[in-house]
Design a protein around this motif. Sequence first.
Motif, mmCIF file in Angstrom:
data_model
loop_
_atom_site.group_PDB
_atom_site.id
_atom_site.type_symbol
_atom_site.label_atom_id
_atom_site.label_comp_id
_atom_site.label_asym_id
_atom_site.label_seq_id
_atom_site.Cartn_x
_atom_site.Cartn_y
_atom_site.Cartn_z
ATOM 1 N N VAL A 98 -36.062 57.467 18.827
ATOM 2 C CA VAL A 98 -36.089 56.374 20.261
ATOM 3 C C VAL A 98 -36.555 55.603 21.000
ATOM 4 N N GLY A 99 -35.494 54.931 21.397
ATOM 5 C CA GLY A 99 -36.369 53.909 21.844
ATOM 6 C C GLY A 99 -35.479 53.616 22.853
ATOM 7 N N VAL A 100 -36.156 53.044 23.903
ATOM 8 C CA VAL A 100 -35.894 52.886 25.639
ATOM 9 C C VAL A 100 -35.910 51.281 26.173
ATOM 10 N N ALA A 101 -33.974 50.575 27.117
ATOM 11 C CA ALA A 101 -33.917 49.878 27.089
ATOM 12 C C ALA A 101 -34.410 49.394 28.590
ATOM 13 N N PRO A 102 -34.842 47.940 28.392
ATOM 14 C CA PRO A 102 -35.470 47.555 29.451
ATOM 15 C C PRO A 102 -34.689 48.160 30.575
ATOM 16 N N ASN A 103 -33.109 48.032 30.542
ATOM 17 C CA ASN A 103 -32.378 48.882 31.373
ATOM 18 C C ASN A 103 -32.191 50.574 32.013
ATOM 19 N N GLY A 104 -33.268 51.198 31.144
ATOM 20 C CA GLY A 104 -33.233 52.857 31.142
ATOM 21 C C GLY A 104 -32.729 52.959 30.207
ATOM 22 N N ASN A 105 -31.407 52.395 29.610
ATOM 23 C CA ASN A 105 -30.681 52.966 28.770
ATOM 24 C C ASN A 105 -31.301 53.827 27.131
ATOM 25 N N VAL A 106 -31.525 55.042 26.876
ATOM 26 C CA VAL A 106 -31.607 55.418 25.629
ATOM 27 C C VAL A 106 -30.892 55.143 24.109
ATOM 28 N N TYR A 107 -31.791 55.008 23.147
ATOM 29 C CA TYR A 107 -31.146 54.222 21.419
ATOM 30 C C TYR A 107 -31.695 55.699 21.052
ATOM 31 N N VAL A 108 -30.889 56.308 20.510
ATOM 32 C CA VAL A 108 -30.914 57.559 19.174
ATOM 33 C C VAL A 108 -30.910 56.815 17.474
ATOM 34 N N ALA A 109 -31.507 57.179 16.946
ATOM 35 C CA ALA A 109 -31.697 57.008 15.518
ATOM 36 C C ALA A 109 -30.818 58.682 15.046
ATOM 37 N N ASP A 110 -30.382 58.203 14.808
ATOM 38 C CA ASP A 110 -29.042 59.721 14.605
ATOM 39 C C ASP A 110 -29.774 59.646 12.533
ATOM 40 N N THR A 111 -30.849 60.357 12.306
ATOM 41 C CA THR A 111 -30.920 59.469 10.332
ATOM 42 C C THR A 111 -29.885 60.355 10.251
ATOM 43 N N GLY A 112 -29.832 61.361 9.635
ATOM 44 C CA GLY A 112 -28.544 62.329 9.192
ATOM 45 C C GLY A 112 -26.969 61.708 8.716
ATOM 46 N N ASN A 113 -26.552 60.910 10.418
ATOM 47 C CA ASN A 113 -25.459 60.872 10.405
ATOM 48 C C ASN A 113 -25.536 58.823 10.062
ATOM 49 N N HIS A 114 -26.881 58.739 9.573
ATOM 50 C CA HIS A 114 -26.881 57.191 9.379
ATOM 51 C C HIS A 114 -26.411 55.919 10.354
ATOM 52 N N ARG A 115 -26.939 56.669 11.659
ATOM 53 C CA ARG A 115 -25.965 55.862 13.089
ATOM 54 C C ARG A 115 -26.647 55.651 13.894
ATOM 55 N N ILE A 116 -26.753 54.455 14.369
ATOM 56 C CA ILE A 116 -27.106 54.788 16.292
ATOM 57 C C ILE A 116 -26.351 54.691 16.952
ATOM 58 N N GLN A 117 -27.205 55.756 17.889
ATOM 59 C CA GLN A 117 -25.468 56.263 19.236
ATOM 60 C C GLN A 117 -27.569 56.164 20.244
ATOM 61 N N TYR A 118 -26.351 55.480 22.054
ATOM 62 C CA TYR A 118 -27.618 55.191 23.288
ATOM 63 C C TYR A 118 -26.362 55.545 23.942
ATOM 64 N N PHE A 119 -27.066 55.898 25.276
ATOM 65 C CA PHE A 119 -26.882 57.177 25.856
ATOM 66 C C PHE A 119 -27.837 56.344 26.897
ATOM 67 N N GLY A 120 -26.992 56.783 28.675
ATOM 68 C CA GLY A 120 -27.516 56.789 29.909
ATOM 69 C C GLY A 120 -28.839 57.373 30.075
ATOM 70 N N PRO A 121 -29.766 56.869 31.131
ATOM 71 C CA PRO A 121 -31.145 57.152 31.401
ATOM 72 C C PRO A 121 -31.140 59.063 31.137
ATOM 73 N N THR A 122 -29.615 59.858 31.663
ATOM 74 C CA THR A 122 -29.260 61.581 31.401
ATOM 75 C C THR A 122 -28.812 62.056 30.406
ATOM 76 N N GLY A 123 -28.146 61.299 29.287
ATOM 77 C CA GLY A 123 -27.809 61.453 27.935
ATOM 78 C C GLY A 123 -25.968 61.228 28.035
ATOM 79 N N SER A 124 -25.541 60.599 29.331
ATOM 80 C CA SER A 124 -24.294 60.336 29.449
ATOM 81 C C SER A 124 -23.841 59.121 27.860
ATOM 82 N N PHE A 125 -23.235 59.790 27.008
ATOM 83 C CA PHE A 125 -22.513 58.696 25.808
ATOM 84 C C PHE A 125 -22.581 57.645 26.020
ATOM 85 N N LEU A 126 -22.748 56.152 26.036
ATOM 86 C CA LEU A 126 -22.215 55.510 25.792
ATOM 87 C C LEU A 126 -21.923 54.241 24.434
#
Length: 322
Positions: free
Chosen positions: A45-73
């Motif tokens: 997991v990593g957090v951007a300066p604007n507060g968005n949250v990036y997740v290494a979805d390891t088993g799905n071989h992808r990156i997903q990113y979200f708003g600060p409380t988990g809204s899918f972006l």
Amino acid sequence: MNRGGILIVLVALGAAAAVHATWVYEGKWGSFGTGNGQFTRPEGVGVAPNGNVYVADTGNHRIQYFGPTGSFLGRWGAYGAGNGAFASPRDVAVASNGRVYVADTGNDRIQYFTATGSYLGKWGSHGTNDGQFREPSGLRFAPNGNLYVADTDNYRVQYFTPAGSFLGKWGSHGSGNGQFGICRDVAVAPSGNTYVVDSYYDCVQYFTLAGSYVGRWGSSGSGNGQFILPCGIAVAASGYVYVTDDGNDRVQYFTAAGSYLGKWGSQGSGNGQFDRPMRLAFNPAGSRLYVVDSYNYRVQYFRDTTAGVAPASLGKVKAVFK
């Protein structure tokens, strides 16, 4: 001022200095699957300066990113070795300019992207030379903008410019100071101390920015300050060090020199419980901590309840002086 007044002031100052973070459950998102906002054994997991949250979805071989409380972006990536594809990515870090860097573990390289996932560049290949990797697993930026990488199966840390130019390295295989068994993650404090978590020897070691050994703590066990397969590490603006104690299903935190401060978590799927917590990251304000709860297929986040306590205590001290 009389001696009694001085005593009151000293007590208040001591109370302010003794305050350290107390973390409570705030929220979560995620479930098992391949859909938007679902995960398969996420790790990083990593957090951007604007507060968005990036997740290494390891088993799905992808990156997903979200708003600060988990809204899918959004999301990007699929299994493969081409540009923008991944093989079991284990961590993600966000630079101060919003660029997103991914430890593409199975491809032994680092890739980087715009904030929305457009491919920008890469470096690394399988090997032991400078700038090569064997299963890079954790990565974080230092305050000076350089990127530090836990090069796990090479038993070392390497660090680079944001464009991938090699700057330095340290570490070798072993149990001595500055050596590693399984170095799974790295974090850099505002002070420049660089912390490395070693899952094999159940310890944390810390160094200067250039890799000179400073100290260590930890041993195998379930007591305070002990670990079983620690995985992730993050440093707060205060300098306190947070470690995901994977085998004990908890988070522990420490002073910059490793003195135990506190912990939370237990095995389970309830709020604030974990099933193999992996990596963790703070929001830009340092008031929220995101933890990848890997085998519960979710991200949990926690809030610092002591924010503002120390200044309030100091305000009382000023009133005494009046």
